[in-house]
Design a protein around this motif. Structure first.
Motif, PDB file in Angstrom:
ATOM      1  N   ARG A 191       3.704   3.896 -11.050  1.00  0.00           N
ATOM      2  CA  ARG A 191       2.626   4.817 -11.735  1.00  0.00           C
ATOM      3  C   ARG A 191       2.323   4.007 -13.047  1.00  0.00           C
ATOM      4  O   ARG A 191       2.883   3.758 -13.962  1.00  0.00           O
ATOM      5  N   GLY A 192       0.877   3.873 -13.201  1.00  0.00           N
ATOM      6  CA  GLY A 192       0.198   3.212 -14.177  1.00  0.00           C
ATOM      7  C   GLY A 192       0.218   1.773 -14.257  1.00  0.00           C
ATOM      8  O   GLY A 192      -0.233   1.278 -15.225  1.00  0.00           O
ATOM      9  N   LEU A 193       0.688   1.325 -13.262  1.00  0.00           N
ATOM     10  CA  LEU A 193       0.813  -0.295 -13.176  1.00  0.00           C
ATOM     11  C   LEU A 193      -0.207  -0.782 -12.315  1.00  0.00           C
ATOM     12  O   LEU A 193      -0.210  -2.040 -11.878  1.00  0.00           O
ATOM     13  N   SER A 194      -0.837   0.240 -11.809  1.00  0.00           N
ATOM     14  CA  SER A 194      -2.070  -0.462 -10.652  1.00  0.00           C
ATOM     15  C   SER A 194      -1.460  -1.427  -9.652  1.00  0.00           C
ATOM     16  O   SER A 194      -1.835  -2.465  -9.271  1.00  0.00           O
ATOM     17  N   PRO A 195      -0.387  -0.792  -8.961  1.00  0.00           N
ATOM     18  CA  PRO A 195      -0.077  -1.512  -7.739  1.00  0.00           C
ATOM     19  C   PRO A 195      -0.995  -1.920  -6.713  1.00  0.00           C
ATOM     20  O   PRO A 195      -2.157  -1.134  -6.328  1.00  0.00           O
ATOM     21  N   ARG A 196      -0.737  -2.990  -6.064  1.00  0.00           N
ATOM     22  CA  ARG A 196      -1.564  -3.227  -4.689  1.00  0.00           C
ATOM     23  C   ARG A 196      -1.048  -2.267  -3.566  1.00  0.00           C
ATOM     24  O   ARG A 196      -0.084  -2.591  -3.075  1.00  0.00           O
ATOM     25  N   MET A 197      -2.326  -1.654  -3.235  1.00  0.00           N
ATOM     26  CA  MET A 197      -1.909  -0.692  -2.103  1.00  0.00           C
ATOM     27  C   MET A 197      -2.408  -1.114  -0.782  1.00  0.00           C
ATOM     28  O   MET A 197      -3.387  -2.154  -0.878  1.00  0.00           O
ATOM     29  N   LEU A 198      -1.856  -0.686   0.194  1.00  0.00           N
ATOM     30  CA  LEU A 198      -2.495  -1.183   1.531  1.00  0.00           C
ATOM     31  C   LEU A 198      -4.113  -0.519   1.682  1.00  0.00           C
ATOM     32  O   LEU A 198      -4.343   0.602   1.058  1.00  0.00           O
ATOM     33  N   SER A 199      -4.838  -1.328   2.199  1.00  0.00           N
ATOM     34  CA  SER A 199      -6.319  -0.995   2.194  1.00  0.00           C
ATOM     35  C   SER A 199      -6.374  -0.082   3.478  1.00  0.00           C
ATOM     36  O   SER A 199      -5.549   0.047   4.240  1.00  0.00           O
ATOM     37  N   SER A 200      -7.652   0.567   3.352  1.00  0.00           N
ATOM     38  CA  SER A 200      -7.932   1.536   4.756  1.00  0.00           C
ATOM     39  C   SER A 200      -7.956   0.672   5.953  1.00  0.00           C
ATOM     40  O   SER A 200      -7.549   1.431   7.067  1.00  0.00           O
ATOM     41  N   GLU A 201      -8.287  -0.565   5.864  1.00  0.00           N
ATOM     42  CA  GLU A 201      -8.170  -1.258   7.076  1.00  0.00           C
ATOM     43  C   GLU A 201      -6.847  -1.673   7.381  1.00  0.00           C
ATOM     44  O   GLU A 201      -6.219  -1.501   8.655  1.00  0.00           O
ATOM     45  N   ASP A 202      -6.027  -1.816   6.375  1.00  0.00           N
ATOM     46  CA  ASP A 202      -4.474  -2.058   6.788  1.00  0.00           C
ATOM     47  C   ASP A 202      -3.759  -0.783   7.248  1.00  0.00           C
ATOM     48  O   ASP A 202      -2.990  -0.714   8.398  1.00  0.00           O
ATOM     49  N   VAL A 203      -4.186   0.318   6.702  1.00  0.00           N
ATOM     50  CA  VAL A 203      -3.564   1.698   7.245  1.00  0.00           C
ATOM     51  C   VAL A 203      -4.115   2.007   8.640  1.00  0.00           C
ATOM     52  O   VAL A 203      -3.248   2.188   9.627  1.00  0.00           O
ATOM     53  N   GLN A 204      -5.280   1.676   9.069  1.00  0.00           N
ATOM     54  CA  GLN A 204      -5.673   1.730  10.342  1.00  0.00           C
ATOM     55  C   GLN A 204      -4.982   1.029  11.329  1.00  0.00           C
ATOM     56  O   GLN A 204      -4.781   1.104  12.417  1.00  0.00           O
ATOM     57  N   ARG A 205      -4.842  -0.204  10.862  1.00  0.00           N
ATOM     58  CA  ARG A 205      -4.127  -1.196  11.739  1.00  0.00           C
ATOM     59  C   ARG A 205      -2.638  -0.779  12.061  1.00  0.00           C
ATOM     60  O   ARG A 205      -2.045  -0.723  13.227  1.00  0.00           O
ATOM     61  N   VAL A 206      -1.840   0.004  11.275  1.00  0.00           N
ATOM     62  CA  VAL A 206      -0.947   0.323  11.347  1.00  0.00           C
ATOM     63  C   VAL A 206      -0.654   1.713  12.271  1.00  0.00           C
ATOM     64  O   VAL A 206       0.166   1.947  13.267  1.00  0.00           O
ATOM     65  N   VAL A 207      -1.814   2.484  12.067  1.00  0.00           N
ATOM     66  CA  VAL A 207      -1.821   3.777  12.728  1.00  0.00           C
ATOM     67  C   VAL A 207      -2.075   3.212  14.439  1.00  0.00           C
ATOM     68  O   VAL A 207      -1.457   3.865  15.128  1.00  0.00           O
ATOM     69  N   THR A 208      -3.005   2.480  14.569  1.00  0.00           N
ATOM     70  CA  THR A 208      -3.398   1.884  15.844  1.00  0.00           C
ATOM     71  C   THR A 208      -2.043   1.225  16.556  1.00  0.00           C
ATOM     72  O   THR A 208      -1.713   1.397  17.703  1.00  0.00           O
TER      73      THR A 208
END
Length: 216
Positions: A191-208
């Protein structure tokens, strides 16, 4: 050993593992699982996950009548709401795990998608986690709130209280709630360290890829 006896032993073994690793303390948390005949085994009220007795678990029949064991957890409305709205639910676990509770207190917590997309694993095991408002412990309104989701979520986070997860069986439910707590811990650590999160495209690839229930 009968299937029900084996289930009783498994519930107590997994609950003790959660307790021993500090995922819920004292007499907090509750756990339930469907029995082969359509009934439920439930942790009794006021008991510790570290000391559950397989012989004293609350036993309900298929009509949700208590037929054996000690009095059940006061959070029964929460458990029954998941079983009534999710036909695939074979077990429900509720913890008072520290990092997920801490994350629920943050003013920017997302009520519709509580966990930030830090790794694929929470997405795979939980889908979107709904953050529910604060309720008094044991309040039947918690069950009503879960029913209001119409079976679309496998997990909810009770604000200032703790997570609740339904799974296909008791092992799956325990694994998923551990992933929820691990992700919340990562969120608080970064928190407060600006971590690199999964992009919305990454999330959708996981979901699929993993056929995740992803309520939009």
């Amino acid at each position: 050993m009968t299937p029900e006896s084996a289930l009783r032993e498994q519930i107590c073994l997994l609950a003790k593992s959660l307790f021993d690793r500090g995922l819920t303390g004292g007499s907090t948390g509750n756990i339930s699982a469907r029995t082969p005949d359509g009934g439920l085994l439930v942790s009794p009220t006021g008991t510790s996950f570290g000391r559950l007795d397989p012989c004293r678990l609350s036993r309900f029949d298929a009509r949700r009548q208590l037929i054996d064991g000690d009095q059940p957890t006061k959070e029964m409305p929460l458990h029954t709401a998941f079983y009534e709205t999710r036909s695939t639910a074979g077990a429900v676990v509720h913890l008072h795990s520290c990092h997920s509770v801490a994350l629920s207190m943050m003013p920017d917590a997302n009520p519709d998608n509580f966990l930030p997309p830090l790794t694929p694993y929470a997405i795979m095991k939980l889908g979107k986690v709904k953050l529910l408002p604060f309720f008094l412990p044991g309040d039947p309104a918690m069950g009503d709130a879960v029913r209001g989701l119409a079976g679309k979520r496998t997990a909810v986070m009770l604000a200032n209280h703790g997570p609740v997860v339904a799974g296909a069986d008791v092992e799956a439910a325990c694994n998923a709630i551990e992933e929820l707590e691990d992700t919340a811990r990562l969120a608080m650590l970064t928190r407060g360290l600006s971590p690199r999160m999964l992009s919305s495209e990454d999330v959708q690839r996981v979901v699929t890829k993993f056929n995740v229930e992803w309520d939009t």
